[in-house]
Design a protein around this motif. Sequence first.
Motif, PDB file in Angstrom:
ATOM      1  N   GLU A  49       0.858  -1.197   0.000  1.00  0.00           N
ATOM      2  CA  GLU A  49       0.000   0.000   0.000  1.00  0.00           C
ATOM      3  C   GLU A  49       0.882   1.230   0.000  1.00  0.00           C
ATOM      4  OE1 GLU A  49      -3.212  -0.067  -0.033  1.00  0.00           O
ATOM      5  OE2 GLU A  49      -3.658  -2.141   0.510  1.00  0.00           O
ATOM      6  N   PHE A  50       2.066   1.133  -0.591  1.00  0.00           N
ATOM      7  CA  PHE A  50       3.078   2.166  -0.416  1.00  0.00           C
ATOM      8  C   PHE A  50       3.845   2.361  -1.716  1.00  0.00           C
ATOM      9  CE2 PHE A  50       6.979   3.722   2.000  1.00  0.00           C
ATOM     10  CZ  PHE A  50       6.353   4.772   2.648  1.00  0.00           C
ATOM     11  N   ALA A  51       3.113   2.774  -2.747  1.00  0.00           N
ATOM     12  CA  ALA A  51       3.732   2.985  -4.059  1.00  0.00           C
ATOM     13  C   ALA A  51       4.676   4.190  -4.000  1.00  0.00           C
ATOM     14  CB  ALA A  51       2.638   3.247  -5.090  1.00  0.00           C
ATOM     15  N   PRO A  52       5.781   4.200  -4.740  1.00  0.00           N
ATOM     16  CA  PRO A  52       6.175   3.179  -5.709  1.00  0.00           C
ATOM     17  C   PRO A  52       7.023   2.050  -5.125  1.00  0.00           C
ATOM     18  CG  PRO A  52       7.681   5.020  -5.842  1.00  0.00           C
ATOM     19  CD  PRO A  52       6.702   5.349  -4.736  1.00  0.00           C
ATOM     20  N   PHE A  53       7.075   1.952  -3.794  1.00  0.00           N
ATOM     21  CA  PHE A  53       7.927   0.912  -3.199  1.00  0.00           C
ATOM     22  C   PHE A  53       7.275  -0.467  -3.264  1.00  0.00           C
ATOM     23  CE2 PHE A  53       9.376   4.891  -1.378  1.00  0.00           C
ATOM     24  CZ  PHE A  53      10.726   4.787  -1.644  1.00  0.00           C
ATOM     25  N   LYS A  74      -4.511   2.285   5.505  1.00  0.00           N
ATOM     26  CA  LYS A  74      -3.938   2.557   4.182  1.00  0.00           C
ATOM     27  C   LYS A  74      -3.820   4.059   4.001  1.00  0.00           C
ATOM     28  CE  LYS A  74      -6.476  -1.320   2.301  1.00  0.00           C
ATOM     29  NZ  LYS A  74      -7.385  -1.807   1.299  1.00  0.00           N
ATOM     30  N   ILE A  75      -2.684   4.526   3.545  1.00  0.00           N
ATOM     31  CA  ILE A  75      -2.498   5.964   3.370  1.00  0.00           C
ATOM     32  C   ILE A  75      -3.467   6.500   2.318  1.00  0.00           C
ATOM     33  CG2 ILE A  75      -0.599   6.016   1.657  1.00  0.00           C
ATOM     34  CD1 ILE A  75      -0.837   8.130   4.887  1.00  0.00           C
ATOM     35  N   LEU A  76      -3.810   5.657   1.332  1.00  0.00           N
ATOM     36  CA  LEU A  76      -4.737   6.075   0.285  1.00  0.00           C
ATOM     37  C   LEU A  76      -6.114   6.425   0.865  1.00  0.00           C
ATOM     38  CD1 LEU A  76      -4.642   6.544  -2.723  1.00  0.00           C
ATOM     39  CD2 LEU A  76      -5.436   4.208  -3.081  1.00  0.00           C
ATOM     40  N   ASP A  77      -6.543   5.716   1.895  1.00  0.00           N
ATOM     41  CA  ASP A  77      -7.828   6.032   2.534  1.00  0.00           C
ATOM     42  C   ASP A  77      -7.775   7.404   3.206  1.00  0.00           C
ATOM     43  OD1 ASP A  77      -8.883   3.678   1.681  1.00  0.00           O
ATOM     44  OD2 ASP A  77      -8.621   2.615   3.587  1.00  0.00           O
ATOM     45  N   ALA A  78      -6.618   7.734   3.788  1.00  0.00           N
ATOM     46  CA  ALA A  78      -6.456   9.056   4.401  1.00  0.00           C
ATOM     47  C   ALA A  78      -6.537  10.132   3.313  1.00  0.00           C
ATOM     48  CB  ALA A  78      -5.118   9.137   5.123  1.00  0.00           C
ATOM     49  N   ILE A  79      -5.881   9.860   2.184  1.00  0.00           N
ATOM     50  CA  ILE A  79      -5.875  10.840   1.086  1.00  0.00           C
ATOM     51  C   ILE A  79      -7.296  11.060   0.562  1.00  0.00           C
ATOM     52  CG2 ILE A  79      -5.064  11.215  -1.294  1.00  0.00           C
ATOM     53  CD1 ILE A  79      -2.447   9.718  -0.361  1.00  0.00           C
ATOM     54  N   LEU A  80      -8.056   9.978   0.440  1.00  0.00           N
ATOM     55  CA  LEU A  80      -9.442  10.105  -0.043  1.00  0.00           C
ATOM     56  C   LEU A  80     -10.280  10.889   0.961  1.00  0.00           C
ATOM     57  CD1 LEU A  80      -9.996   6.583  -1.625  1.00  0.00           C
ATOM     58  CD2 LEU A  80      -9.467   8.749  -2.764  1.00  0.00           C
ATOM     59  N   ASP A  81     -10.058  10.648   2.261  1.00  0.00           N
ATOM     60  CA  ASP A  81     -10.776  11.401   3.293  1.00  0.00           C
ATOM     61  C   ASP A  81     -10.437  12.891   3.205  1.00  0.00           C
ATOM     62  OD1 ASP A  81     -12.469   9.657   4.468  1.00  0.00           O
ATOM     63  OD2 ASP A  81     -11.469   9.587   6.422  1.00  0.00           O
ATOM     64  N   THR A  88       2.981  11.508   5.025  1.00  0.00           N
ATOM     65  CA  THR A  88       3.625  10.224   4.738  1.00  0.00           C
ATOM     66  C   THR A  88       4.994  10.508   4.115  1.00  0.00           C
ATOM     67  OG1 THR A  88       3.340   8.021   3.772  1.00  0.00           O
ATOM     68  CG2 THR A  88       2.589   9.861   2.431  1.00  0.00           C
ATOM     69  N   ASP A  89       5.694   9.455   3.713  1.00  0.00           N
ATOM     70  CA  ASP A  89       7.047   9.605   3.184  1.00  0.00           C
ATOM     71  C   ASP A  89       7.019  10.329   1.827  1.00  0.00           C
ATOM     72  OD1 ASP A  89       6.947   7.714   5.234  1.00  0.00           O
ATOM     73  OD2 ASP A  89       8.727   6.681   4.524  1.00  0.00           O
ATOM     74  N   ALA A  90       8.128  10.967   1.498  1.00  0.00           N
ATOM     75  CA  ALA A  90       8.183  11.845   0.324  1.00  0.00           C
ATOM     76  C   ALA A  90       7.771  11.173  -0.989  1.00  0.00           C
ATOM     77  CB  ALA A  90       9.595  12.418   0.196  1.00  0.00           C
ATOM     78  N   ALA A  91       8.379  10.042  -1.321  1.00  0.00           N
ATOM     79  CA  ALA A  91       8.109   9.442  -2.639  1.00  0.00           C
ATOM     80  C   ALA A  91       6.656   8.958  -2.764  1.00  0.00           C
ATOM     81  CB  ALA A  91       9.111   8.318  -2.920  1.00  0.00           C
ATOM     82  N   PRO A  92       6.097   8.269  -1.762  1.00  0.00           N
ATOM     83  CA  PRO A  92       4.674   7.918  -1.851  1.00  0.00           C
ATOM     84  C   PRO A  92       3.769   9.160  -1.892  1.00  0.00           C
ATOM     85  CG  PRO A  92       5.765   6.520  -0.275  1.00  0.00           C
ATOM     86  CD  PRO A  92       6.733   7.599  -0.633  1.00  0.00           C
ATOM     87  N   SER A  93       4.152  10.252  -1.206  1.00  0.00           N
ATOM     88  CA  SER A  93       3.374  11.492  -1.280  1.00  0.00           C
ATOM     89  C   SER A  93       3.270  11.940  -2.728  1.00  0.00           C
ATOM     90  CB  SER A  93       4.044  12.618  -0.484  1.00  0.00           C
ATOM     91  OG  SER A  93       4.005  12.360   0.877  1.00  0.00           O
ATOM     92  N   ASP A  94       4.412  12.008  -3.399  1.00  0.00           N
ATOM     93  CA  ASP A  94       4.421  12.447  -4.803  1.00  0.00           C
ATOM     94  C   ASP A  94       3.585  11.516  -5.664  1.00  0.00           C
ATOM     95  OD1 ASP A  94       6.045  14.573  -4.226  1.00  0.00           O
ATOM     96  OD2 ASP A  94       7.907  13.505  -4.686  1.00  0.00           O
ATOM     97  N   ALA A 121      -0.222  11.799  -4.739  1.00  0.00           N
ATOM     98  CA  ALA A 121      -0.754  13.125  -5.066  1.00  0.00           C
ATOM     99  C   ALA A 121      -1.017  13.205  -6.567  1.00  0.00           C
ATOM    100  CB  ALA A 121       0.225  14.207  -4.635  1.00  0.00           C
ATOM    101  N   LYS A 122      -0.091  12.670  -7.347  1.00  0.00           N
ATOM    102  CA  LYS A 122      -0.240  12.670  -8.796  1.00  0.00           C
ATOM    103  C   LYS A 122      -1.430  11.792  -9.191  1.00  0.00           C
ATOM    104  CE  LYS A 122       3.883  13.074 -10.860  1.00  0.00           C
ATOM    105  NZ  LYS A 122       5.131  12.449 -11.287  1.00  0.00           N
ATOM    106  N   ALA A 123      -1.502  10.611  -8.586  1.00  0.00           N
ATOM    107  CA  ALA A 123      -2.559   9.660  -8.938  1.00  0.00           C
ATOM    108  C   ALA A 123      -3.949  10.188  -8.561  1.00  0.00           C
ATOM    109  CB  ALA A 123      -2.289   8.324  -8.249  1.00  0.00           C
ATOM    110  N   ALA A 124      -4.049  10.826  -7.378  1.00  0.00           N
ATOM    111  CA  ALA A 124      -5.364  11.273  -6.915  1.00  0.00           C
ATOM    112  C   ALA A 124      -5.769  12.597  -7.563  1.00  0.00           C
ATOM    113  CB  ALA A 124      -5.363  11.410  -5.392  1.00  0.00           C
TER     114      ALA A 124
END
Length: 245
Positions: A33-37, A159-166, A177-183, A186-189
């Motif tokens: 649940e931690f793209a791109p990792f 899941k961080i994605l659920d937080a982003i959707l909220d 969250t961590d820098a690379a998953p943030s980027d 953010a791009k995906a959402a």
Amino acid sequence: MKKVLALLVALMMVGVMGTATAADKLVVGTNAEFAPFEYIGDDGKIAGFDIELIDAIMKLVGVEYEVISIEFDALLPALASGQINLSISGMTINEERAQNVLFSEPYFNASQKLMVVEGSAITCAADLKEGMKIGVQMGTTGDLYATDNLPAEVLRYNKILDAILDMKNGRLDAVMTDAAPSDYYAKAAGGLTVLPEELSEEKYGIAVKLDNTELIEKINAALAQLVEDGTYETIHAKYFTPAEE
Ligand code: GLN
């Protein structure tokens, strides 16, 4: 009698071989649940930078393995109980965790970042005031940072994605969250901004059970070789632009 003995020996051999194969196959735990990792790819398989890195490492170590995805805060208990043999999951090396598991040499530099909706009045951590809400992934260093340093109320998600959707739905003021998953997210959402402020200095490590020095030494040797022969750089270039690390 001879036949019975032969059968017994044959059965024992199958038994022995059976256990040997099962024991030889290591179980790698991650939280996809931690793209791109690590994330679930379009084909339904676990993919990502960490997954390719651990594949290259395991090939050098010369053992078979399978990757399973479990919740992030279940990874350390799963190592301790032996449900998994190692974990790679964008996991920051810190003192508290290092009391319970053995970390490899660091393989990635990271930091915490804040994400807000585009046009938000929040432009840095200091803008987060009491009464505001920040979303984090439970048990992560983002959770720790926000809990220890920010006056805002911390809401914990699996899941961080659920937080982003909220946050997109107006229920949170910021997500950490961590820098690379943030980027990536953010791009995906869409409609989100990652604030430039780097709030921590962190390093990711692969983790094994506290007493498994043999495995961690093999992993460290493989990691060093992959950096040396350029494989690390090749995998890195697939997931990150040179400016990111
Ligand atoms: N690097 C962070 C941590 O170790 C987040 C990891 C993750 O969410 N997979 O807590």
